[in-house]
Scaffold this active site. Structure first.
Site, short mmCIF file in Angstrom:
data_model
loop_
_atom_site.label_atom_id
_atom_site.label_comp_id
_atom_site.label_asym_id
_atom_site.label_seq_id
_atom_site.Cartn_x
_atom_site.Cartn_y
_atom_site.Cartn_z
N ASP A 173 3.23 54.86 93.61
CA ASP A 173 3.64 53.53 92.84
C ASP A 173 4.54 53.81 91.83
OD1 ASP A 173 3.58 51.08 91.67
OD2 ASP A 173 1.70 51.07 90.78
N ILE A 174 5.60 53.91 92.45
CA ILE A 174 6.81 54.49 91.56
C ILE A 174 7.61 53.34 91.00
CG2 ILE A 174 8.89 56.01 91.36
CD1 ILE A 174 6.06 57.44 91.89
N GLU A 175 7.83 53.07 89.63
CA GLU A 175 8.08 51.83 89.11
C GLU A 175 8.98 52.15 88.03
OE1 GLU A 175 5.65 48.66 88.50
OE2 GLU A 175 3.99 49.40 89.98
N GLY A 176 9.48 53.51 87.94
CA GLY A 176 10.44 54.28 86.85
C GLY A 176 10.75 55.50 87.18
#
Ligand code: NAG
Ligand code: NAG
Ligand code: NAG
Ligand code: NAG
Length: 351
Positions: A173-176
């Site tokens: 869950d890569i959001e940054g």
């Protein structure tokens, strides 16, 4: 952790491990529900229906797979990753593993094994919206694949926050952070994943292609993507808007671009009003969307919900969703959550 022991004992007595059907990634009726961030408690005030240990959410057949949220730092003290499970386990309230900032959550091992014995796949999710994550390059990515294997999966590292419980895979869950290295990371991890079935999933945002994982999703095979159809114009709330809803792009990616042509696309949705800033629809509305998508698209794999604490507080929203997926009579489910929409630093950030 009385209930966990009871669950484990019950599983043994009833022979549940033998009866429970194992998680089947090929189905189009799977329900993935994130656990770990106590989203309901964070959004509605401390003490409000606090998240229970993971075993609590494995006592019936509703949920098929649980991504544990989140590993929030890849390279922390001592080179070990850092995990945060909100009120259930964190490195402030709980002791840490020597020389690291990784909390010792090994008392959850029996819960995790009980969930697995009940036929659920339990994975570790890396990232979340505030994660201190990313790689400087391919060397770090390769190194981190070994770390994840040793820490959570079939490896035997000294830093094992869940003790001898062997999780069933990972979720990104890569959001940054930087976008570099994820293709190398997934490729290296896949090579290590032998001995049992392991899953690699991702939770991209609905605008296609995903800003952080787009190139990685095109380059390496994933087992499933839990697309976040919320907090965005393309969320489930805009299902009837041709400029909003866009499952087509994801279906097209699954069939024509993904190296794994059998990759499953899940519709990710908030499990209650207070679970996201945008995108909550009542369970009857979501049921219609799920059933229609299930009928039209062979890439459809099921639903993902954020998160378990919200679903349970919202009249077991998860049960209504699972019933829709399996074609069971949709239960009348008034969405009477207590929508106290208090924004705090977790709200909307840990989606
Ligand atoms: C972590 O600490 C909290 C607060 O003391 C406690 O309730 C919880 O059970 C602990 N978690 C684990 C996994 O030991
Ligand atoms: C892990 O297993 C390998 C192979 O059996 C062994 O060489 C290594 O020493 C083990 N490491 C730990 C930390 O136990
Ligand atoms: C889409 O339209 C149908 C038919 O009017 C309606 O029942 C449904 O609630 C709408 N869905 C959303 C998400 O607005
Ligand atoms: C499925 O196909 C039907 C018939 O073409 C269409 O009316 C409906 O909107 C489609 N649903 C979805 C979710 O694409």
């Amino acid at each position: 952790m009385v209930f966990a022991q009871a669950l484990a004992a019950g599983a043994t007595l009833l022979g549940l491990s033998a009866q429970a059907s194992a998680f089947d990634i090929t189905k189009n009726s799977n329900l993935a529900v994130y656990w770990g961030q106590n989203s309901y408690g964070a959004a509605n005030g401390a003490g409000a229906n606090n998240q229970q240990p993971i075993g609590f959410y494995c006592q019936d057949d509703t949920i098929d797979t649980i991504p544990i949220a989140f590993v929030t730092q890849f390279f922390g003290t001592g080179g070990a990753p850092v995990m945060n499970l909100a009120n259930t386990c964190n490195n402030v309230d709980n002791k840490t593993i020597t020389g690291t900032d990784m909390p010792d959550c090994s008392s959850l091992a029996s819960d995790i094994k009980a969930c697995q014995a009940a036929g659920k796949a339990v994975t570790i999710s890396l990232g979340g919206a505030t994660g201190s994550i990313g790689f400087t390059g391919d060397d770090q990515a390769t190194q981190f694949a070994q770390t994840v294997w040793d820490t959570y999966l079939g490896g035997n590292g000294t830093v094992r926050p869940f003790g001898d419980a062997v999780l069933d895979g990972i979720d990104l869950d890569i959001e940054g952070g930087a976008t570099t290295g994820y293709t190398t990371f997934v490729t290296a991890l896949r090579k290590l994943m032998t001995g049992k079935t392991y899953y690699i999933t991702a939770a991209p945002q609905c605008p296609f292609p995903d800003a952080y994982l787009g190139t990685t999703l095109d380059a390496v095979g994933f087992d499933a993507v839990y697309v976040q159809f919320y907090n965005n114009y393309c969320g489930v709330q805009n299902f009837n808007n041709t400029n909003g809803w866009d499952f087509d792009s994801w279906d097209n990616w699954a069939k024509n671009t993904s190296p794994n042509k059998d990759v499953k696309v899940y519709i990710g949705a908030p499990a209650a009003q207070s679970a996201a800033s945008q995108g909550y629809v009542d369970s009857a509305t979501l049921a219609g969307i799920l059933q229609s998508t299930q009928k039209n698209y062979t890439s459809f794999g099921g639903a993902m919900l954020w998160d378990a604490s919200q679903a349970y507080a919202n009249n077991r929203y998860d049960k209504a969703v699972k019933a829709a997926l399996t074609g069971a009579a949709a239960p009348a489910a008034p969405s009477s959550s207590k929508p106290k929409r208090e924004l705090n630093r977790f709200f909307g950030r840990w989606d």
